[in-house]
Design an enzyme around this catalytic site. Structure first.
Site, mmCIF file in Angstrom:
data_model
loop_
_atom_site.group_PDB
_atom_site.id
_atom_site.type_symbol
_atom_site.label_atom_id
_atom_site.label_comp_id
_atom_site.label_asym_id
_atom_site.label_seq_id
_atom_site.Cartn_x
_atom_site.Cartn_y
_atom_site.Cartn_z
ATOM 1 N N CYS A 171 9.249 -35.588 165.944
ATOM 2 C CA CYS A 171 10.176 -35.898 167.032
ATOM 3 C C CYS A 171 11.623 -35.953 166.564
ATOM 4 O O CYS A 171 12.508 -36.326 167.323
ATOM 5 C CB CYS A 171 9.798 -37.213 167.720
ATOM 6 S SG CYS A 171 9.900 -38.666 166.647
ATOM 7 N N ARG A 206 14.546 -43.128 173.214
ATOM 8 C CA ARG A 206 15.250 -44.114 172.390
ATOM 9 C C ARG A 206 15.798 -45.202 173.310
ATOM 10 O O ARG A 206 16.832 -45.019 173.946
ATOM 11 C CB ARG A 206 16.361 -43.422 171.600
ATOM 12 C CG ARG A 206 15.838 -42.476 170.545
ATOM 13 C CD ARG A 206 16.878 -41.496 170.070
ATOM 14 N NE ARG A 206 17.154 -40.485 171.086
ATOM 15 C CZ ARG A 206 17.395 -39.195 170.818
ATOM 16 N NH1 ARG A 206 17.389 -38.768 169.579
ATOM 17 N NH2 ARG A 206 17.648 -38.351 171.790
ATOM 18 N N GLY A 247 9.771 -38.925 162.363
ATOM 19 C CA GLY A 247 11.207 -38.875 162.642
ATOM 20 C C GLY A 247 11.909 -38.241 161.462
ATOM 21 O O GLY A 247 12.306 -38.922 160.506
ATOM 22 N N THR A 248 12.033 -36.919 161.513
ATOM 23 C CA THR A 248 12.488 -36.188 160.317
ATOM 24 C C THR A 248 13.967 -36.371 160.023
ATOM 25 O O THR A 248 14.413 -36.025 158.923
ATOM 26 C CB THR A 248 12.167 -34.690 160.452
ATOM 27 O OG1 THR A 248 12.690 -34.206 161.693
ATOM 28 C CG2 THR A 248 10.664 -34.464 160.407
ATOM 29 N N ASN A 249 14.748 -36.892 160.963
ATOM 30 C CA ASN A 249 16.154 -37.161 160.641
ATOM 31 C C ASN A 249 16.248 -38.215 159.537
ATOM 32 O O ASN A 249 16.841 -37.992 158.477
ATOM 33 C CB ASN A 249 16.906 -37.656 161.884
ATOM 34 C CG ASN A 249 16.887 -36.655 163.009
ATOM 35 O OD1 ASN A 249 16.510 -35.509 162.838
ATOM 36 N ND2 ASN A 249 17.303 -37.096 164.186
ATOM 37 N N ASP A 250 15.658 -39.377 159.803
ATOM 38 C CA ASP A 250 15.700 -40.456 158.807
ATOM 39 C C ASP A 250 14.824 -40.147 157.605
ATOM 40 O O ASP A 250 15.158 -40.511 156.469
ATOM 41 C CB ASP A 250 15.264 -41.790 159.438
ATOM 42 C CG ASP A 250 16.464 -42.571 159.988
ATOM 43 O OD1 ASP A 250 17.581 -42.331 159.507
ATOM 44 O OD2 ASP A 250 16.273 -43.406 160.882
ATOM 45 N N HIS A 286 25.425 -38.818 165.049
ATOM 46 C CA HIS A 286 25.258 -39.387 166.385
ATOM 47 C C HIS A 286 25.752 -38.421 167.461
ATOM 48 O O HIS A 286 25.046 -38.128 168.442
ATOM 49 C CB HIS A 286 26.015 -40.720 166.478
ATOM 50 C CG HIS A 286 25.918 -41.374 167.824
ATOM 51 N ND1 HIS A 286 26.835 -41.138 168.826
ATOM 52 C CD2 HIS A 286 25.006 -42.234 168.327
ATOM 53 C CE1 HIS A 286 26.495 -41.845 169.894
ATOM 54 N NE2 HIS A 286 25.400 -42.517 169.614
ATOM 55 N N ARG A 332 10.040 -45.389 172.123
ATOM 56 C CA ARG A 332 10.299 -46.047 170.847
ATOM 57 C C ARG A 332 10.903 -47.411 171.108
ATOM 58 O O ARG A 332 11.906 -47.528 171.833
ATOM 59 C CB ARG A 332 11.249 -45.195 169.993
ATOM 60 C CG ARG A 332 11.492 -45.791 168.613
ATOM 61 C CD ARG A 332 12.429 -44.914 167.793
ATOM 62 N NE ARG A 332 13.818 -45.004 168.243
ATOM 63 C CZ ARG A 332 14.831 -44.301 167.720
ATOM 64 N NH1 ARG A 332 14.589 -43.444 166.748
ATOM 65 N NH2 ARG A 332 16.056 -44.453 168.177
ATOM 66 N N ARG A 375 27.133 12.221 161.277
ATOM 67 C CA ARG A 375 27.088 10.819 161.696
ATOM 68 C C ARG A 375 26.230 10.024 160.720
ATOM 69 O O ARG A 375 25.277 10.558 160.141
ATOM 70 C CB ARG A 375 26.504 10.691 163.113
ATOM 71 C CG ARG A 375 27.404 11.210 164.225
ATOM 72 C CD ARG A 375 26.760 10.887 165.573
ATOM 73 N NE ARG A 375 27.646 11.196 166.682
ATOM 74 C CZ ARG A 375 27.687 12.362 167.297
ATOM 75 N NH1 ARG A 375 26.896 13.340 166.899
ATOM 76 N NH2 ARG A 375 28.509 12.561 168.313
ATOM 77 N N GLU A 427 9.289 -42.642 159.337
ATOM 78 C CA GLU A 427 10.661 -42.305 158.941
ATOM 79 C C GLU A 427 10.930 -42.656 157.485
ATOM 80 O O GLU A 427 11.990 -42.310 156.956
ATOM 81 C CB GLU A 427 11.656 -43.068 159.811
ATOM 82 C CG GLU A 427 11.512 -42.798 161.292
ATOM 83 C CD GLU A 427 12.308 -43.792 162.112
ATOM 84 O OE1 GLU A 427 13.501 -43.527 162.352
ATOM 85 O OE2 GLU A 427 11.737 -44.837 162.495
#
Length: 837
Positions: free
Chosen positions: A792, A523, A727-730, A416, A579, A68, A706
């Protein structure tokens, strides 16, 4: 030899070899075994064979053996086991007298076929036409082998074993095998050990057979003896034994091993319990019964779903077998998603149409709809629906709430649809560009040419990114006692706060249920898309003077106030970070002529006036245009109304429960003066509300970082605020110069070619974006030592991002409500790693 004190380790001989040594140490009835190390197998693959006489010596005269694979991690796989090595004409004659001709022929035939396929590399189809069993079938198999290879089947056991070892070693070293195991996370140079073990026949006189046993259910983790036993069989045949396989313990559905051989069953149960206690793991036992005597051939970690893994870890800890801290470390934080959402049954065979980006976990089935209005109508009829859009916008929020899942052609992890889907716990697949979206004809085209019309049923698997035809069988979410206990243990260990991003009362309640320590991002713009509010919002946009805007906003004030009261009451005194209004105003206006006409009728204005106003608000790059604080400064009445609503809600909510201390966050800041202007107006509104109500209250003002400039100028901004929330997205979008909605079109290519190690919208870029966060944190706290720091953006729920935030001294992370448990566990594991290594 595998003995109790032999120098065997999983890193040198593989996991199977190490497990067998542990079983030997427990004095379990393990057949005699020899383990070949990774290095020995590498030499075999290179043509350097071991001393076969010495290798066979521990097994005595004329042994029957099996080989095996033993890789370091069982999940990395390996070549298939080969049984009954050593069978030849002479051994067949001896075993015919001992076991009967039928059993001996079955043993010999099994080996010949395995040798032909794995060693001689013959096509397995050559044996399909052999319909006889027993001696006649064996004779046919031997003739077929000789005809195909033009030589008789090898009779010397040393030759047989050497060829099997060489074949398995070379199979592991091959390109295909290497790529397969690398896909499972194995390093390119991963080694393979081989285990040579004396055969326990499982066939012959008396009670003989083979099977597998485990003490838990692999799907639920609950205590339940599961497995199968197949009389007159070998290896893992019982799992494919069909109706002939027996249950293990007594079962109303059919015969069982417990009834057939109660002593063997009791012994197996005892062995499995001992393995659980001493190996500190739920194990699946592979066993053979030979003339009533039990042999333990192997023990492997029980395969398990995520929900079962949590139950198993909790049970082992509660039984004192492992520590709570170890139980926490055994669970991958991301796997908790499987417990929080409905999932497709892993045993379901699905008709997959295409794959997109798995943007929000969970799965759901429903009828296709192409507009938010149709989704609401479908929900009103009680029919589950999947909202299909090229990409969603804030106008689709009501449709998303009505749908059971969302599918979009465009977008990435921070689009989105993805962000809102995760916040709502709504299964979502985005960027499904292999599908053809025809919104005019209302059809969805699959790559294979099939077309699906409105009303057809599809299934969205947001966990794996699959779009599936028809309705799939589901497993429900599992957040029972074991889950709650497990998460309480996690909270006792972690040292960084975890809040939730929540925009509605329903979101806040979900966050509360998942034990979030407050709301880190609310938001407020999503509150304006309800039908009764949207019309008022549009009236405000069309107002020309400040007084007119203020008058219209007075009608929104009580609605906004009730929104905040609901949030404050649900969070029961925990912090709520709100916000202020962020998006550009054009998002609240219709984009087509029909919408313009409808708006003109609602506002009693000429169509031309509406069209001109909509066009005037248009921007070439609205996400970098008049939005966020820029809108708050140029149209200050909006922020004035929101601040008043927050303060009045604070007073009202504090009447009944713990005092509320709201946090007001200014979005898209890039200059100190912006903060000064907004702060002056917010403070003025607070003073007015205190005077008018006679009630005092506290609040904190902060900035959502941002823009790169805000990060770099944190030392100027910090003295004016209580907190900075990133705001790490923007911030990622602006740092990279990437559109988060469009990057999905090429991001996989970039990652594959090593331009970026990971999608920066999915995993925080700790080098570029992370350096901006560190600069802002250091400069901000140098100017104000008590400055509260948080993240956030969508990265807040990522274990890697939480590690970065802990190291940078952040106070908390905030993420979508359904990612809160993931963040809580990840934070606990990071604290344990730092504490204990």
């Amino acid at each position: 030899m595998v003995t109790a004190d032999a120098p065997i380790d999983a890193t040198t001989h593989g996991g199977r070899a190490k497990c067998l040594q542990r079983l030997v140490r427990l004095d379990l009835p393990v057949p005699r075994t020899v383990a070949l190390s990774f290095e020995a197998v590498r030499r075999i693959a290179g043509g350097e064979m071991p001393d076969m006489g010495a290798l066979l010596a521990p097994f005595g005269a004329a042994p029957l053996l099996c080989v095996r694979p033993s890789s370091e991690d069982p999940d990395w796989g390996g070549p298939g086991a080969v049984l009954n090595i050593g069978m030849n004409d002479a051994r067949y004659a001896v075993l015919s007298a001992q076991l009967g001709r039928a059993a001996a022929a079955a043993l010999y035939q099994r080996f010949v076929q395995a040798y032909a396929v794995h060693v001689a590399r013959l096509d397995p189809d050559m044996f399909e036409d052999i319909g006889e069993d027993g001696p006649e079938g064996l004779a046919e198999v031997l003739r077929a082998y000789e005809l195909e290879t033009e030589e008789p089947f090898p009779q010397e056991p040393q030759v047989q074993l050497a060829e099997v070892l060489r074949s398995m070693a070379r199979a592991w070293a091959g390109t295909t095998a290497r790529l397969l195991r690398q896909a499972k996370g194995a390093p390119a140079d991963a080694g393979l050990g081989l285990v040579v073990q004396a055969m326990a026949f499982g066939m012959g006189q008396g009670e003989c057979g083979s099977g597998v046993m485990q003490l838990v259910n692999s799907q639920t983790g609950l205590r339940q003896i599961t497995g199968r036993y197949l009389p007159q069989s070998q290896g893992r045949d019982a799992l494919q034994g069909g109706d002939a396989a027996l249950f293990l313990e007594r079962d109303a559905r059919g015969a069982s091993l417990e009834e057939r051989a109660p002593e063997a069953f009791a012994e197996l149960k005892q062995h499995a319990g001992l393995m659980r206690a001493r190996l500190r793991e739920e194990m699946q036992v592979e066993f053979t019964i030979e003339d009533g005597q039990v042999h333990i051939l192997d023990g492997v970690r029980v395969a398990r779903s995520a929900r079962a893994a949590v139950s198993i870890a909790v049970a082992l800890a509660e039984d004192g077998i492992i520590a709570r801290q170890e139980a926490l470390m055994r669970i991958d934080p991301r796997s908790l998603n499987e417990l929080l959402h409905r999932q497709i049954d892993p045993e379901e065979e699905c008709d997959i149409l295409a794959h997109g980006i798995a943007a929000s976990p969970g799965a759901a089935s429903g009828r296709i709809v192409f507009t938010a209005a149709d989704a609401q109508a479908s929900a009103a009829r009680g029919e589950p629906c999947v909202l299909v859009r090229r990409e969603t916008s804030p106008e689709d929020i009501r449709g998303m709430h009505a749908a059971v899942a969302v599918l979009t052609e465009r977008g990435g992890m921070t689009s989105h649809a993805a962000v809102i889907g995760r916040g709502m716990g709504l299964p979502c697949v985005v960027g499904a560009s292999d599908l053809t979206f025809d919104l005019r004809l209302r059809t969805l085209g699959a790559p294979d040419g099939r077309r699906f019309a409105e009303g057809d049923v599809i299934t969205i698997d947001g966990t794996n990114g699959a779009v599936i035809a028809g309705e799939a069988r589901m497993l429900e979410a599992a957040q029972g006692d074991a889950f709650q206990t497990f998460m309480a243990w996690a909270d006792a260990e972690r040292d960084i706060g975890v809040r939730a991003n929540a925009d509605t009362a329903a979101d806040a309640q979900t966050a509360r249920n998942f034990k979030a320590q407050g709301i880190g991002l609310c938001r407020t713009e999503h509150m304006f898309f309800e039908t009764d509010r949207l019309t008022v919002m549009r009236e405000m946009i069309f107002a020309d003077a400040s007084e007119d805007r203020r008058a219209v906003l007075e009608r929104l004030l009580p609605m906004q106030r009730e929104d905040f009261i609901a949030l404050f009451r649900i969070m029961q005194g925990q912090p709520v970070c709100i916000r202020l209004f962020d998006p550009p105003l054009h998002e609240f206006l219709p984009s087509d002529r029909a919408g313009h006409l409808e708006l003109a009728e609602a506002l009693d204005l000429p169509l031309s006036d509406v069209t001109r106003r909509v066009e005037a608000l248009g921007e070439y790059n609205p996400m970098l245009g008049m939005r966020g604080v820029r809108l708050g400064i140029t149209v200050p009445e909006i922020y004035d109304m929101q601040a008043r609503a927050i303060f009045e809600a604070t007073i009202e909510a504090s009447r009944e429960g713990d005092p509320v201390v709201p946090e007001i966050m200014i979005p898209l800041v890039s200059a100190k003066r912006e903060v000064e202007l907004v702060k002056t107006r917010v403070d003025a509104v607070a003073a007015q509300v205190r005077t008018q109500t006679g009630r005092d209250f506290a609040y904190r003002l902060g900035v959502m970082v941002e823009t790169p400039r805000a990060a770099l100028r944190a030392a100027e901004i910090a003295p004016h605020v209580s907190f900075l929330s990133f705001g790490t997205n923007d911030l990622t979008q602006m740092t990279y110069g990437l559109s988060r909605d469009d990057a999905g079109r090429f991001m996989s290519t970039y990652v594959q070619q090593g331009v970026f190690p990971e999608d920066p919208f999915h995993t925080l870029d700790t080098e570029g974006v992370g350096e901006l966060l560190q600069i802002a944190a250091e400069r901000g706290r140098a100017a104000r030592p008590d400055l509260v720091l948080s993240i956030c953006g969508e990265h807040g729920g990522s274990p890697e991002s939480i590690a970065f935030c802990r190291d940078a001294g952040f106070d908390y992370v905030s993420c979508s409500p359904f990612r809160v448990p993931v963040a809580r566990l990840a934070a606990a594991q990071l604290a344990l790693l730092e504490k204990h290594g």
